[in-house]
Design a protein around this motif. Structure first.
Motif, PDB file in Angstrom:
ATOM      1  N   ARG A  72       0.841  -1.188   0.000  1.00  0.00           N
ATOM      2  CA  ARG A  72       0.000   0.000   0.000  1.00  0.00           C
ATOM      3  C   ARG A  72       0.875   1.236   0.000  1.00  0.00           C
ATOM      4  NH1 ARG A  72      -3.682  -2.299   4.529  1.00  0.00           N
ATOM      5  NH2 ARG A  72      -4.973  -3.691   3.321  1.00  0.00           N
ATOM      6  N   PRO A  73       0.290   2.398  -0.374  1.00  0.00           N
ATOM      7  CA  PRO A  73       1.076   3.629  -0.324  1.00  0.00           C
ATOM      8  C   PRO A  73       1.725   3.818   1.038  1.00  0.00           C
ATOM      9  CG  PRO A  73      -1.046   4.027  -1.353  1.00  0.00           C
ATOM     10  CD  PRO A  73      -1.059   2.624  -0.843  1.00  0.00           C
ATOM     11  N   HIS A  94       8.532  -0.473 -10.665  1.00  0.00           N
ATOM     12  CA  HIS A  94       9.136   0.420  -9.681  1.00  0.00           C
ATOM     13  C   HIS A  94       9.123  -0.228  -8.303  1.00  0.00           C
ATOM     14  CE1 HIS A  94       8.975   3.652 -12.684  1.00  0.00           C
ATOM     15  NE2 HIS A  94       7.906   2.994 -13.077  1.00  0.00           N
ATOM     16  N   ARG A  95      10.116   0.097  -7.537  1.00  0.00           N
ATOM     17  CA  ARG A  95      10.250  -0.543  -6.230  1.00  0.00           C
ATOM     18  C   ARG A  95       9.186  -0.063  -5.256  1.00  0.00           C
ATOM     19  NH1 ARG A  95      13.178  -0.141  -1.783  1.00  0.00           N
ATOM     20  NH2 ARG A  95      13.835   1.977  -2.270  1.00  0.00           N
ATOM     21  N   ARG A  96       8.840   1.221  -5.372  1.00  0.00           N
ATOM     22  CA  ARG A  96       7.878   1.774  -4.425  1.00  0.00           C
ATOM     23  C   ARG A  96       6.607   2.207  -5.142  1.00  0.00           C
ATOM     24  NH1 ARG A  96       9.778   6.025  -0.459  1.00  0.00           N
ATOM     25  NH2 ARG A  96       7.978   5.194   0.619  1.00  0.00           N
ATOM     26  N   TYR A  97       5.528   2.137  -4.419  1.00  0.00           N
ATOM     27  CA  TYR A  97       4.251   2.563  -4.973  1.00  0.00           C
ATOM     28  C   TYR A  97       3.607   3.557  -4.024  1.00  0.00           C
ATOM     29  CZ  TYR A  97      -0.613   2.436  -6.398  1.00  0.00           C
ATOM     30  OH  TYR A  97      -1.875   2.800  -6.790  1.00  0.00           O
ATOM     31  N   THR A  98       3.394   4.763  -4.477  1.00  0.00           N
ATOM     32  CA  THR A  98       2.786   5.772  -3.606  1.00  0.00           C
ATOM     33  C   THR A  98       1.420   6.213  -4.113  1.00  0.00           C
ATOM     34  OG1 THR A  98       3.970   7.488  -4.793  1.00  0.00           O
ATOM     35  CG2 THR A  98       4.990   6.679  -2.779  1.00  0.00           C
ATOM     36  N   GLY A  99       0.963   5.606  -5.193  1.00  0.00           N
ATOM     37  CA  GLY A  99      -0.351   5.947  -5.710  1.00  0.00           C
ATOM     38  C   GLY A  99      -0.439   7.409  -6.098  1.00  0.00           C
ATOM     39  N   GLU A 100      -1.576   8.006  -5.871  1.00  0.00           N
ATOM     40  CA  GLU A 100      -1.770   9.411  -6.226  1.00  0.00           C
ATOM     41  C   GLU A 100      -1.917  10.244  -4.958  1.00  0.00           C
ATOM     42  OE1 GLU A 100      -5.137   8.878  -8.787  1.00  0.00           O
ATOM     43  OE2 GLU A 100      -3.877   8.802 -10.560  1.00  0.00           O
ATOM     44  N   THR A 101      -1.129   9.877  -3.966  1.00  0.00           N
ATOM     45  CA  THR A 101      -1.258  10.541  -2.668  1.00  0.00           C
ATOM     46  C   THR A 101      -0.270  11.691  -2.499  1.00  0.00           C
ATOM     47  OG1 THR A 101       0.277   8.953  -1.735  1.00  0.00           O
ATOM     48  CG2 THR A 101      -2.069   8.444  -1.529  1.00  0.00           C
ATOM     49  N   ARG A 102       0.663  11.848  -3.448  1.00  0.00           N
ATOM     50  CA  ARG A 102       1.690  12.887  -3.300  1.00  0.00           C
ATOM     51  C   ARG A 102       1.815  13.719  -4.562  1.00  0.00           C
ATOM     52  NH1 ARG A 102       6.632   9.294  -0.920  1.00  0.00           N
ATOM     53  NH2 ARG A 102       5.415   8.297   0.716  1.00  0.00           N
ATOM     54  N   GLN A 139      -3.940  15.019  -9.923  1.00  0.00           N
ATOM     55  CA  GLN A 139      -4.911  14.327 -10.787  1.00  0.00           C
ATOM     56  C   GLN A 139      -6.326  14.492 -10.235  1.00  0.00           C
ATOM     57  OE1 GLN A 139      -3.817  13.220 -13.564  1.00  0.00           O
ATOM     58  NE2 GLN A 139      -2.319  11.576 -13.439  1.00  0.00           N
ATOM     59  N   ASN A 140      -6.414  14.753  -8.941  1.00  0.00           N
ATOM     60  CA  ASN A 140      -7.734  14.898  -8.320  1.00  0.00           C
ATOM     61  C   ASN A 140      -8.478  16.152  -8.791  1.00  0.00           C
ATOM     62  OD1 ASN A 140      -7.843  12.597  -6.489  1.00  0.00           O
ATOM     63  ND2 ASN A 140      -5.993  13.514  -5.645  1.00  0.00           N
ATOM     64  N   ALA A 141      -7.765  17.019  -9.501  1.00  0.00           N
ATOM     65  CA  ALA A 141      -8.431  18.230 -10.020  1.00  0.00           C
ATOM     66  C   ALA A 141      -9.146  17.950 -11.341  1.00  0.00           C
ATOM     67  CB  ALA A 141      -7.413  19.346 -10.204  1.00  0.00           C
ATOM     68  N   HIS A 142      -9.245  16.687 -11.696  1.00  0.00           N
ATOM     69  CA  HIS A 142      -9.833  16.346 -12.996  1.00  0.00           C
ATOM     70  C   HIS A 142     -11.208  16.973 -13.207  1.00  0.00           C
ATOM     71  CE1 HIS A 142     -10.802  14.192 -16.613  1.00  0.00           C
ATOM     72  NE2 HIS A 142     -11.891  13.684 -16.060  1.00  0.00           N
TER      73      HIS A 142
END
Ligand code: FES
Length: 268
Positions: free
Chosen positions: A7-8, A133-141, A147-150
């Motif tokens: 998870r992120p 990719h080694r790490r997954y941070t999603g769209e939290t940073r 992207q949330n301004a879509h």
């Protein structure tokens, strides 16, 4: 050993499977097709946007969507329906007022996000295939949190679709009044598809039917929501179809404008 999800903000080891993936189908084909398709389209659009010519057919009032509205000093006067108030520098697209918003609208679209995260960023390239990719941070940073301004880009896209519709209406004027040619058919097909794609947006569906407790007391919104939901189920197809109709429309207008061939006229 059981597979563990990541998870992120949380790093947990993947199950110790020596193979990169246990999938033995052609899982790499959809990402590959996406890369080829999107790269080709972006290359074509970039060349066209900075070509600064062959965007307007004087006799039939055809304006390509890539130059709508044409707002730089370089624009031909008859093609500039909303004025020419931006400088005519080569680096400024003639539709500089709308293209950035359309780009953001498509870049932040839920479908395109999935498409380019998978194909260009390989994160992950397919189901049950490990992330590149080694790490997954999603769209939290930052920057992906933007992207949330879509939903805001949707409002802009809606207005731009209205402007494109105005262009299509004007295209039915020929030198001798009302006219109809193959260019009109192509322009109408494109705008219908553009509206279908725009209205099928997930944000549009939420704007129309979201935050309601009871559809029964909002029958009009319920009907609109049902319609938009049906389009929404085909959002991916519409995303690709509109890339195709935009390119075909632009190419046809470029060809007629450049004199490579004439417009096929049905009336006037
Ligand atoms: S989700 Fe694709 S355009 Fe809004």
């Amino acid at each position: 050993m059981a597979t563990t999800a990541t998870r992120p903000g949380q790093e947990r080891p993947r199950a110790r499977i020596p193979a990169k993936t246990l999938r033995n189908d052609r899982w790499w084909l959809p990402p590959l097709v996406t890369v080829v398709g999107l790269t080709a389209w972006v290359a074509y659009a970039t060349v066209r946007v900075f070509m600064h010519r062959w965007y307007w057919v004087e006799d039939y009032h055809y304006l390509t969507p890539f130059y709508s509205p044409c707002v730089t000093e370089r624009c031909l006067p008859d093609a500039a329906h909303f004025g020419r108030f931006l400088p005519g520098w080569w680096i400024i697209p003639d539709a500089a007022l709308t293209l950035p918003f359309l780009l953001l609208f498509r870049l932040s679209c839920y479908y395109y996000r999935k498409a380019y995260y998978r194909s260009f960023w390989l994160s992950p390239p397919a189901c049950a295939v490990p992330d590149a990719h080694r790490r997954y941070t999603g769209e939290t940073r930052f920057p992906l949190i933007l992207q949330n301004a879509h939903r805001y880009t949707f409002y802009a896209a809606f207005l731009i679709a209205a402007i494109n519709t105005y262009d299509v209406v004007l295209s039915f004027r020929s030198l001798s009044g009302f006219g109809l040619g193959l260019g009109n058919v192509i322009l109408v097909g494109n705008i219908v598809m553009l509206w279908a794609y725009t209205l099928s947006c997930h944000s549009c569906r939420h704007i129309i039917g979201g935050r309601l407790k009871h559809f029964s007391v909002h029958p009009v919104r319920y009907r609109l929501w049902t319609f938009v939901s049906a389009l929404n189920a085909r959002h991916m197809q519409l995303a690709w179809i509109t890339l195709g109709t935009l390119a075909v429309t632009d190419f046809y207008i470029m060809a007629v404008s450049a004199g490579w061939f004439g417009d096929l006229r049905f009336i006037n």
